[in-house]
Write a protein that holds these residues in place. Structure first.
Motif, PDB file in Angstrom:
ATOM      1  N   LYS A  26      65.375  54.755  49.130  1.00  0.00           N
ATOM      2  CA  LYS A  26      64.381  55.450  48.309  1.00  0.00           C
ATOM      3  C   LYS A  26      63.202  55.882  49.175  1.00  0.00           C
ATOM      4  N   GLU A  27      62.663  57.044  48.856  1.00  0.00           N
ATOM      5  CA  GLU A  27      61.455  57.552  49.512  1.00  0.00           C
ATOM      6  C   GLU A  27      60.553  58.157  48.453  1.00  0.00           C
ATOM      7  N   PHE A  28      59.286  57.850  48.522  1.00  0.00           N
ATOM      8  CA  PHE A  28      58.359  58.377  47.534  1.00  0.00           C
ATOM      9  C   PHE A  28      56.949  58.432  48.124  1.00  0.00           C
ATOM     10  N   LYS A  29      56.061  59.077  47.411  1.00  0.00           N
ATOM     11  CA  LYS A  29      54.683  59.265  47.863  1.00  0.00           C
ATOM     12  C   LYS A  29      53.737  58.707  46.813  1.00  0.00           C
ATOM     13  N   ILE A  30      52.709  58.002  47.262  1.00  0.00           N
ATOM     14  CA  ILE A  30      51.724  57.439  46.343  1.00  0.00           C
ATOM     15  C   ILE A  30      50.331  57.876  46.762  1.00  0.00           C
ATOM     16  N   GLU A  31      49.403  57.817  45.817  1.00  0.00           N
ATOM     17  CA  GLU A  31      47.998  58.026  46.141  1.00  0.00           C
ATOM     18  C   GLU A  31      47.377  56.689  46.520  1.00  0.00           C
ATOM     19  N   ASN A  32      46.370  56.737  47.376  1.00  0.00           N
ATOM     20  CA  ASN A  32      45.704  55.504  47.820  1.00  0.00           C
ATOM     21  C   ASN A  32      44.673  55.061  46.788  1.00  0.00           C
ATOM     22  N   ASN A  33      45.174  54.683  45.620  1.00  0.00           N
ATOM     23  CA  ASN A  33      44.306  54.194  44.544  1.00  0.00           C
ATOM     24  C   ASN A  33      45.091  53.171  43.726  1.00  0.00           C
ATOM     25  N   ASN A  34      44.474  52.621  42.698  1.00  0.00           N
ATOM     26  CA  ASN A  34      45.119  51.564  41.916  1.00  0.00           C
ATOM     27  C   ASN A  34      46.437  52.001  41.277  1.00  0.00           C
ATOM     28  N   PRO A  35      46.530  53.181  40.626  1.00  0.00           N
ATOM     29  CA  PRO A  35      47.833  53.595  40.073  1.00  0.00           C
ATOM     30  C   PRO A  35      48.909  53.725  41.154  1.00  0.00           C
ATOM     31  N   GLY A  36      48.524  54.264  42.314  1.00  0.00           N
ATOM     32  CA  GLY A  36      49.492  54.399  43.400  1.00  0.00           C
ATOM     33  C   GLY A  36      49.959  53.053  43.913  1.00  0.00           C
ATOM     34  N   TYR A  37      49.012  52.119  44.069  1.00  0.00           N
ATOM     35  CA  TYR A  37      49.386  50.794  44.562  1.00  0.00           C
ATOM     36  C   TYR A  37      50.201  50.019  43.531  1.00  0.00           C
ATOM     37  N   GLN A  38      49.988  50.307  42.250  1.00  0.00           N
ATOM     38  CA  GLN A  38      50.799  49.659  41.216  1.00  0.00           C
ATOM     39  C   GLN A  38      52.254  50.133  41.311  1.00  0.00           C
ATOM     40  N   THR A  39      52.443  51.416  41.628  1.00  0.00           N
ATOM     41  CA  THR A  39      53.797  51.938  41.853  1.00  0.00           C
ATOM     42  C   THR A  39      54.450  51.211  43.028  1.00  0.00           C
ATOM     43  N   LEU A  40      53.675  51.028  44.109  1.00  0.00           N
ATOM     44  CA  LEU A  40      54.187  50.298  45.272  1.00  0.00           C
ATOM     45  C   LEU A  40      54.506  48.855  44.896  1.00  0.00           C
ATOM     46  N   GLU A  41      53.643  48.235  44.119  1.00  0.00           N
ATOM     47  CA  GLU A  41      53.848  46.852  43.679  1.00  0.00           C
ATOM     48  C   GLU A  41      55.153  46.709  42.909  1.00  0.00           C
ATOM     49  N   ASN A  42      55.410  47.646  42.011  1.00  0.00           N
ATOM     50  CA  ASN A  42      56.640  47.597  41.205  1.00  0.00           C
ATOM     51  C   ASN A  42      57.877  47.652  42.102  1.00  0.00           C
ATOM     52  N   GLU A  43      57.824  48.480  43.133  1.00  0.00           N
ATOM     53  CA  GLU A  43      58.960  48.578  44.053  1.00  0.00           C
ATOM     54  C   GLU A  43      59.100  47.304  44.888  1.00  0.00           C
ATOM     55  N   LEU A  44      57.978  46.760  45.349  1.00  0.00           N
ATOM     56  CA  LEU A  44      58.031  45.531  46.148  1.00  0.00           C
ATOM     57  C   LEU A  44      58.610  44.372  45.356  1.00  0.00           C
ATOM     58  N   ASN A  45      58.268  44.293  44.074  1.00  0.00           N
ATOM     59  CA  ASN A  45      58.752  43.196  43.228  1.00  0.00           C
ATOM     60  C   ASN A  45      60.255  43.257  42.985  1.00  0.00           C
ATOM     61  N   GLY A  46      60.879  44.379  43.320  1.00  0.00           N
ATOM     62  CA  GLY A  46      62.320  44.507  43.132  1.00  0.00           C
ATOM     63  C   GLY A  46      63.136  43.889  44.251  1.00  0.00           C
ATOM     64  N   PHE A  47      62.449  43.329  45.269  1.00  0.00           N
ATOM     65  CA  PHE A  47      63.155  42.756  46.413  1.00  0.00           C
ATOM     66  C   PHE A  47      62.605  41.366  46.722  1.00  0.00           C
ATOM     67  N   THR A  48      63.426  40.571  47.384  1.00  0.00           N
ATOM     68  CA  THR A  48      63.011  39.235  47.799  1.00  0.00           C
ATOM     69  C   THR A  48      62.486  39.295  49.231  1.00  0.00           C
ATOM     70  N   GLU A  49      61.247  38.905  49.407  1.00  0.00           N
ATOM     71  CA  GLU A  49      60.584  38.879  50.716  1.00  0.00           C
ATOM     72  C   GLU A  49      60.750  40.197  51.480  1.00  0.00           C
ATOM     73  N   PRO A  50      60.270  41.291  50.920  1.00  0.00           N
ATOM     74  CA  PRO A  50      60.335  42.564  51.646  1.00  0.00           C
ATOM     75  C   PRO A  50      59.377  42.559  52.836  1.00  0.00           C
ATOM     76  N   GLN A  51      59.770  43.241  53.904  1.00  0.00           N
ATOM     77  CA  GLN A  51      58.896  43.409  55.065  1.00  0.00           C
ATOM     78  C   GLN A  51      58.131  44.721  54.907  1.00  0.00           C
ATOM     79  N   ILE A  52      56.849  44.697  55.223  1.00  0.00           N
ATOM     80  CA  ILE A  52      55.994  45.870  55.050  1.00  0.00           C
ATOM     81  C   ILE A  52      55.377  46.214  56.398  1.00  0.00           C
ATOM     82  N   ILE A  53      55.444  47.474  56.777  1.00  0.00           N
ATOM     83  CA  ILE A  53      54.862  47.905  58.043  1.00  0.00           C
ATOM     84  C   ILE A  53      54.113  49.218  57.839  1.00  0.00           C
ATOM     85  N   PHE A  54      52.917  49.315  58.432  1.00  0.00           N
ATOM     86  CA  PHE A  54      52.142  50.554  58.434  1.00  0.00           C
ATOM     87  C   PHE A  54      51.252  50.579  59.666  1.00  0.00           C
TER      88      PHE A  54
END
Length: 401
Positions: A26-54
């Motif tokens: 999956k690839e998607f784009k978010i805004e750097n604000n609370n709604p955007g981070y909530q979208t990221l949160e929902n995706e992160l919660n779908g996996f066990t111990e995801p690794q995050i890099i930026f």
């Protein structure tokens, strides 16, 4: 199942690529604000111990970092220079979406460790320190303007005290920006003006000495402008501005002291001879928690004093420092060495002895080179003190010198 979130952060948005095992699912784009981070949160919660890099992109990545810290997500914040090198083998075109993919692939290939998450006090100290540096630059500009204005109105006034700095000097400039403003008083009246201008206790004898010096300089001065000229008012203004900015600098240091009250290493760094509270606060603001570095050499690389060399065929370039790190930290440590050398008369240390030995053995060697070498010695010492929760011991440090 290995899941990696590669995030390419820009000013207002971030591109996210999710790599699971060998496939981007999956690839998607978010805004750097609370709604955007909530979208990221929902995706992160779908996996066990995801690794995050930026990548660390200055103020732009601060928002994402703060969000991940608040929600207890581990992440890897990578230096852009390192990511560019590590992604060179599989990145040809450059777009935000491809950069997000590249970061995920780099994580899969290099297996970076999660970033050490510092106490929030260090971030606050960093912001305060950068504001302090801004004020410091403003002070330098205001002092230059004050000097320029005084050349028109009363240039001799710069010799009334031993240095053109401090509240007393600035108050004298505010009151006596033109020789005519001095000559309308006698010595006794001027002495009372001097006493009124200083915020510290001063004896009448010293006040009279300054008053007589003012009269002497005023009689000697041939001002370029009359007493009612704009340049006189400008001179007074710049003196007031320098004093105001200097007060803001002092207030910042006080606030940094309050912020750093819970940091254990402050007392260990302060135990080193020649290092005061201002240097300690600024150093912690720029370098952060020294415990996050795996060695003193890593600190050297962070501030840019690690040695580099260049060879090509028969050509060999003289070794120098990389200067790729934190320039503010280099400046703070450079001045710290000068303070340590000055304090060595009463409190010698391994760093001051090293500096003085180098100066004596190679008197023609440039001072800057010796100072940089002394900074490396100082970093090793401070790193040892902080890692081991230890106070500086002069006997132990000088034993091997």
């Amino acid at each position: 199942m290995e899941c990696i979130f590669g995030i390419d952060v820009s000013k207002a948005t971030a591109n996210v690529s999710i790599l699971v095992n060998e496939t981007f699912i999956k690839e998607f784009k978010i805004e750097n604000n609370n709604p955007g981070y909530q979208t990221l949160e929902n995706e992160l919660n779908g996996f066990t111990e995801p690794q995050i890099i930026f990548e660390s992109t200055g103020v732009y990545s601060r928002s994402l970092r703060a969000y991940l810290q608040r929600n207890n997500w581990q992440y890897t914040e990578i230096n852009p220079l390192k990511s560019k090198i590590d992604m060179a083998s599989f990145r040809h075109d450059k777009t935000d979406a491809l950069d997000a993919r590249g970061l995920a692939l780099a994580m899969k290939k290099q297996h970076y460790k999660p970033t050490y998450q510092q106490d929030p006090a260090y971030s606050e100290l960093h912001d305060l320190e950068r504001t302090y540096q801004d004020y410091n630059e403003d002070v330098v500009r205001a002092k230059n303007r004050l000097h320029k204005a005084l050349q028109l109105t009363f240039p001799e006034l710069e010799h009334v005290l031993s240095k053109t700095d401090g509240v007393l000097y600035w108050h004298l400039v505010e009151r006596f920006a033109h020789p005519a403003l001095v000559l309308k008083y006698d010595a006794t009246e001027l002495a009372n003006q001097v006493l009124d201008a200083t915020p510290k206790n001063m004896g009448i004898k010293r006040a009279l000495k300054i008053a007589n010096r003012l009269l002497e300089l005023a009689e000697r001065c041939a001002s370029s402008v009359p007493v009612n000229a704009h340049a006189v008012r400008a001179t007074m203004y710049f003196a007031t501005e320098v004093e105001r900015l200097d007060g803001l600098k002092n207030a910042i240091i006080t606030e940094m002291e309050e912020t750093a009250k819970g940091l254990e290493e402050v007392k260990y760094i302060l135990s080193f001879p020649g290092i005061g509270i201002k240097t300690t606060m600024c150093l912690l603001g720029e370098v952060g928690d020294l415990r996050r570095f795996h060695s003193a050499n890593a600190v050297n690389r962070y501030i840019g004093i690690d040695l580099v060399r260049y060879e090509s065929g028969d050509h060999k370039m003289k070794r120098g420092i990389s200067k790729r790190g934190n320039a503010y930290a280099r400046k703070i440590l450079y001045r710290a060495i000068m303070n340590i050398v000055s304090a060595a008369r009463y409190q010698p240390s391994n760093v001051s002895v090293y500096y003085q030995n180098k100066k004596q053995s190679a008197p023609t060697k440039r001072t800057k080179l010796i100072t940089i070498a002394a900074i490396g010695r100082l970093i090793r010492t401070l790193y040892h003190l902080v890692i081991n929760n230890d106070y500086f011991d002069p006997k132990t440090s000088l034993a091997g010198q």
